[in-house]
Motif scaffolding. Structure first.
Motif, PDB file in Angstrom:
ATOM      1  N   LYS A  59      32.324  11.238 -23.854  1.00 21.28           N
ATOM      2  CA  LYS A  59      32.178  10.811 -25.214  1.00 21.28           C
ATOM      3  C   LYS A  59      31.777   9.409 -25.244  1.00 21.28           C
ATOM      4  N   ALA A  60      32.502   8.519 -24.663  1.00 21.09           N
ATOM      5  CA  ALA A  60      32.436   7.172 -24.346  1.00 21.09           C
ATOM      6  C   ALA A  60      32.709   6.625 -23.010  1.00 21.09           C
ATOM      7  N   ALA A  61      32.255   5.449 -22.778  1.00 19.25           N
ATOM      8  CA  ALA A  61      32.444   4.728 -21.532  1.00 19.25           C
ATOM      9  C   ALA A  61      32.936   3.439 -21.965  1.00 19.25           C
ATOM     10  N   VAL A  62      34.097   2.814 -21.015  1.00 17.36           N
ATOM     11  CA  VAL A  62      34.857   1.527 -21.443  1.00 17.36           C
ATOM     12  C   VAL A  62      34.551   0.570 -20.198  1.00 17.36           C
ATOM     13  N   PHE A  63      33.852  -0.491 -20.514  1.00 19.20           N
ATOM     14  CA  PHE A  63      33.802  -1.563 -19.512  1.00 19.20           C
ATOM     15  C   PHE A  63      34.553  -2.922 -19.801  1.00 19.20           C
ATOM     16  N   PRO A  64      34.809  -3.587 -18.977  1.00 21.60           N
ATOM     17  CA  PRO A  64      35.194  -4.942 -18.994  1.00 21.60           C
ATOM     18  C   PRO A  64      33.911  -5.563 -18.819  1.00 21.60           C
ATOM     19  N   LEU A  65      33.571  -6.842 -19.738  1.00 15.30           N
ATOM     20  CA  LEU A  65      32.292  -7.365 -19.531  1.00 15.30           C
ATOM     21  C   LEU A  65      32.079  -7.932 -17.988  1.00 15.30           C
ATOM     22  N   LEU A  66      33.106  -8.676 -17.352  1.00 14.50           N
ATOM     23  CA  LEU A  66      33.143  -8.857 -16.099  1.00 14.50           C
ATOM     24  C   LEU A  66      34.133  -8.469 -15.465  1.00 14.50           C
ATOM     25  N   SER A  67      33.881  -7.801 -14.289  1.00  9.99           N
ATOM     26  CA  SER A  67      34.791  -7.047 -13.333  1.00  9.99           C
ATOM     27  C   SER A  67      35.745  -8.040 -12.778  1.00  9.99           C
ATOM     28  N   ASN A  68      35.453  -9.395 -12.428  1.00  8.44           N
ATOM     29  CA  ASN A  68      36.369 -10.190 -11.881  1.00  8.44           C
ATOM     30  C   ASN A  68      37.346 -11.114 -12.610  1.00  8.44           C
ATOM     31  N   ARG A  69      37.094 -10.779 -13.936  1.00  7.85           N
ATOM     32  CA  ARG A  69      38.204 -11.312 -14.673  1.00  7.85           C
ATOM     33  C   ARG A  69      39.146 -10.527 -15.169  1.00  7.85           C
ATOM     34  N   GLU A  70      40.535 -10.861 -14.429  1.00  9.50           N
ATOM     35  CA  GLU A  70      41.832 -10.015 -14.581  1.00  9.50           C
ATOM     36  C   GLU A  70      42.062  -9.901 -16.221  1.00  9.50           C
ATOM     37  N   GLU A  71      42.088 -11.019 -17.070  1.00  9.34           N
ATOM     38  CA  GLU A  71      42.440 -10.598 -18.151  1.00  9.34           C
ATOM     39  C   GLU A  71      41.568  -9.584 -19.186  1.00  9.34           C
TER      40      GLU A  71
ATOM     41  N   TYR B  58      22.214   1.507 -18.658  1.00  5.63           N
ATOM     42  CA  TYR B  58      21.330   2.512 -18.027  1.00  5.63           C
ATOM     43  C   TYR B  58      21.888   3.819 -17.284  1.00  5.63           C
ATOM     44  N   SER B  59      22.923   3.473 -16.743  1.00  6.87           N
ATOM     45  CA  SER B  59      23.396   4.632 -16.134  1.00  6.87           C
ATOM     46  C   SER B  59      24.267   5.635 -16.993  1.00  6.87           C
ATOM     47  N   GLN B  60      24.901   5.054 -18.024  1.00  3.04           N
ATOM     48  CA  GLN B  60      25.619   5.994 -18.989  1.00  3.04           C
ATOM     49  C   GLN B  60      24.523   6.905 -19.821  1.00  3.04           C
ATOM     50  N   ASP B  61      23.422   5.824 -20.222  1.00  5.12           N
ATOM     51  CA  ASP B  61      22.170   6.659 -21.022  1.00  5.12           C
ATOM     52  C   ASP B  61      21.907   8.034 -20.248  1.00  5.12           C
ATOM     53  N   GLU B  62      21.530   7.724 -19.004  1.00 11.62           N
ATOM     54  CA  GLU B  62      21.033   8.981 -18.103  1.00 11.62           C
ATOM     55  C   GLU B  62      22.030  10.094 -18.060  1.00 11.62           C
ATOM     56  N   ILE B  63      23.200   9.892 -18.472  1.00 12.63           N
ATOM     57  CA  ILE B  63      24.119  11.039 -18.311  1.00 12.63           C
ATOM     58  C   ILE B  63      24.343  11.537 -19.809  1.00 12.63           C
ATOM     59  N   GLY B  64      23.935  10.798 -20.783  1.00 11.59           N
ATOM     60  CA  GLY B  64      24.068  11.084 -22.171  1.00 11.59           C
ATOM     61  C   GLY B  64      25.399  10.851 -23.084  1.00 11.59           C
ATOM     62  N   THR B  65      25.989   9.488 -22.271  1.00  8.97           N
ATOM     63  CA  THR B  65      27.293   9.244 -23.076  1.00  8.97           C
ATOM     64  C   THR B  65      26.788   8.394 -24.325  1.00  8.97           C
ATOM     65  N   PRO B  66      27.208   8.939 -25.551  1.00 11.98           N
ATOM     66  CA  PRO B  66      26.864   8.518 -26.681  1.00 11.98           C
ATOM     67  C   PRO B  66      27.256   7.192 -27.118  1.00 11.98           C
ATOM     68  N   TYR B  67      28.643   6.565 -26.584  1.00 13.77           N
ATOM     69  CA  TYR B  67      28.871   5.246 -27.062  1.00 13.77           C
ATOM     70  C   TYR B  67      29.446   4.670 -25.608  1.00 13.77           C
ATOM     71  N   CYS B  68      29.126   3.294 -25.610  1.00 13.68           N
ATOM     72  CA  CYS B  68      29.619   2.573 -24.680  1.00 13.68           C
ATOM     73  C   CYS B  68      30.414   1.347 -25.267  1.00 13.68           C
TER      74      CYS B  68
END
Ligand code: ATP
Length: 428
Positions: free
Chosen positions: A335-347, A378-388
């Motif tokens: 239903k959703a994907a969750v991302f940190p904007l930058l993967s190398n920022r611990e906070e 792009y990767s979530q679009d391809e599998i149909g995840t409606p919200y990022c």
């Protein structure tokens, strides 16, 4: 158009919806395995169907019957003798074809030297127990319907159903198809979802019409464009002799207009038939009037595997370079994907991980911290995840996130505290 099928097959494999079965051993003639995303999509469709046609209704109950039944069931139903397709063999290349699907030449080598058609039984045979003799021979079920008739008496004795009512089932069936193919359109094992809806004879037209419309409404829930669906009225000559009306629901597949689902009025043929052959009384007594009769039946039959296929085909979209599956949110694997904007920022990671864990306890959500945001979308679009949902530096100050919408690629800010309710309201 066939390009669409190729694209969907490639996407299915690349992203883990559907892979060729037993691939490391060279596969096995059109057998397919559902991967991590495919099983989610398929189960979501299955659950949505059960929810709509069983759980939310007062008049339909479910069963989960055994796959191997007493062989007398299949003798009584006529499958042992009559569940056949006409087969013709090419005498030159020895390829075998369903006679009703080819003209007068082999589709492989073009030779016109074909054997005469003979009937090939589609039931898979096996043996029960250690001794392989004819007394131990059984069949893998070729359809679900027989179980609903065989269990009819047990269902009316144990549940409080009253005519009109239905018995529903979902599950694997097996048919030794002569020519499987077109991805998961025709395979030798597939899943069906169907029910037998028991009625009084004089109401058959009303209920036929009711279920016809319900079937269209269901197809809409899969996000299918209704102009791709066509009803095909089966003529008297082609219908089973006991049926007064049968409609095939057809879909415009990239390989042509072919069957998707079926709707049949089977009269009282099946119950009467099992009543004669088993010797059990399969009539129904109206608790109010005391009226005793054998109910008639309407059978809506939904191929689950074909439902998955049309869901992938009909919701496939290309928008410039962007490929997305416009899956209705309630059947989307995530239903959703969750991302940190930058993967190398611990906070950022910590905050995003907290939100992800919180959402995961209620919804099917996924995590991605690879590459840049564009690639993740792009990767979530391809599998149909409606919200990022992206956690960025502003999140740390204002406790809000960026939410990005699959179908429009637009983004909005949303307060973290509102996400639960937003998802609840937007995935149904
Ligand atoms: P066909 O004439 O194409 O072989 P059928 O008319 O025998 O099919 P039904 O017995 O009506 O098919 O099957 C009910 C439903 O099961 C179909 O509407 C379809 O959705 C699905 N189905 C049938 N055969 C297959 C198969 N080999 N693979 C996947 N789904 C199938």
């Amino acid at each position: 158009m066939t390009q669409l099928l190729e694209k969907v097959i490639a996407l299915s494999k690349r992203r883990g919806f559907i892979f060729p079965g037993s691939e490391i051993y060279g596969g096995l003639q059109n057998s397919w395995d559902y991967g991590p995303l495919g099983v989610e999509l398929k189960n979501n469709i299955k659950q949505l169907w059960w929810e709509r046609f069983v759980r939310r209704r007062d008049d339909i109950v479910g069963i989960d019957p055994a796959m191997i039944m007493n062989p007398k069931v299949w003798e009584a139903s006529g499958h042992v003798k009559g569940f056949t397709d006409p087969l013709r063999e090419c005498k030159k290349c020895h390829e075998r074809w369903r006679a009703d699907q080819i003209g007068d030449s082999c589709l492989n080598c073009g030779s016109k030297d074909l054997s005469v058609a003979r009937n090939f039984n589609l039931l898979f045979r096996t043996f029960l127990g250690p001794i392989e003799d004819s007394s131990a021979e059984v069949f893998l079920r070729g359809e679900l319907a027989q179980a609903m008739f065989v269990d009819f008496v047990n269902v009316i004795k144990t549940s409080r159903v009253r005519v009109p009512f239905g018995i529903a089932a979902q599950g694997q069936v097996f048919r030794n198809e002569i020519t499987p193919g077109n991805f998961i359109f025709r395979t030798r094992e597939f899943e069906l979802m169907e029910f037998e809806y028991f009625i009084r004879e004089n109401e058959w037209e009303k209920w036929f019409e009711y279920w016809r419309q319900e079937m269209h409404a269901w197809i809409g829930l899969l996000g299918i464009d209704s102009t791709h669906i066509h009803e095909h009225e089966i003529s008297k000559e082609d219908r089973a002799h006991y049926s007064k009306r049968t409609i095939d629901f057809e879909y415009d597949y990239p390989f042509g207009r072919k069957e998707l689902y079926g709707l049949a009025y089977r009269a009282d043929f099946d119950l009467k038939n099992h009543m004669t052959k088993s010797g059990e009384d399969m009539s129904y007594t109206d608790p109010e009037t005391g009226d005793k009769f054998v109910p008639h039946v309407i059978e809506p039959s939904f191929g689950l595997s074909r439902s998955v296929l049309i869901t992938l085909l009909d919701n496939y979209r290309e928008d410039g370079d962007r490929v997305y599956l416009k899956l209705p949110p309630r059947i989307a694997p995530y239903k959703a994907a969750v991302f940190p904007l930058l993967s190398n920022r611990e906070e950022l990671r910590k905050k995003a991980r907290g939100l992800y864990t919180h959402l995961k306890s209620q919804f099917s959500v996924t995590w991605d911290d690879r590459g840049n945001i564009g690639k993740r979308y792009y990767s979530q679009d391809e599998i149909g995840t409606p919200y990022c949902i992206t956690v960025d530096f502003e999140t740390l100050e204002k406790d809000d996130v960026t939410i990005r919408f699959r179908d429009t690629a637009k983004q909005e800010r949303m307060a973290v505290k509102d996400i639960d309710v937003f998802l609840k309201n937007n995935i149904a």
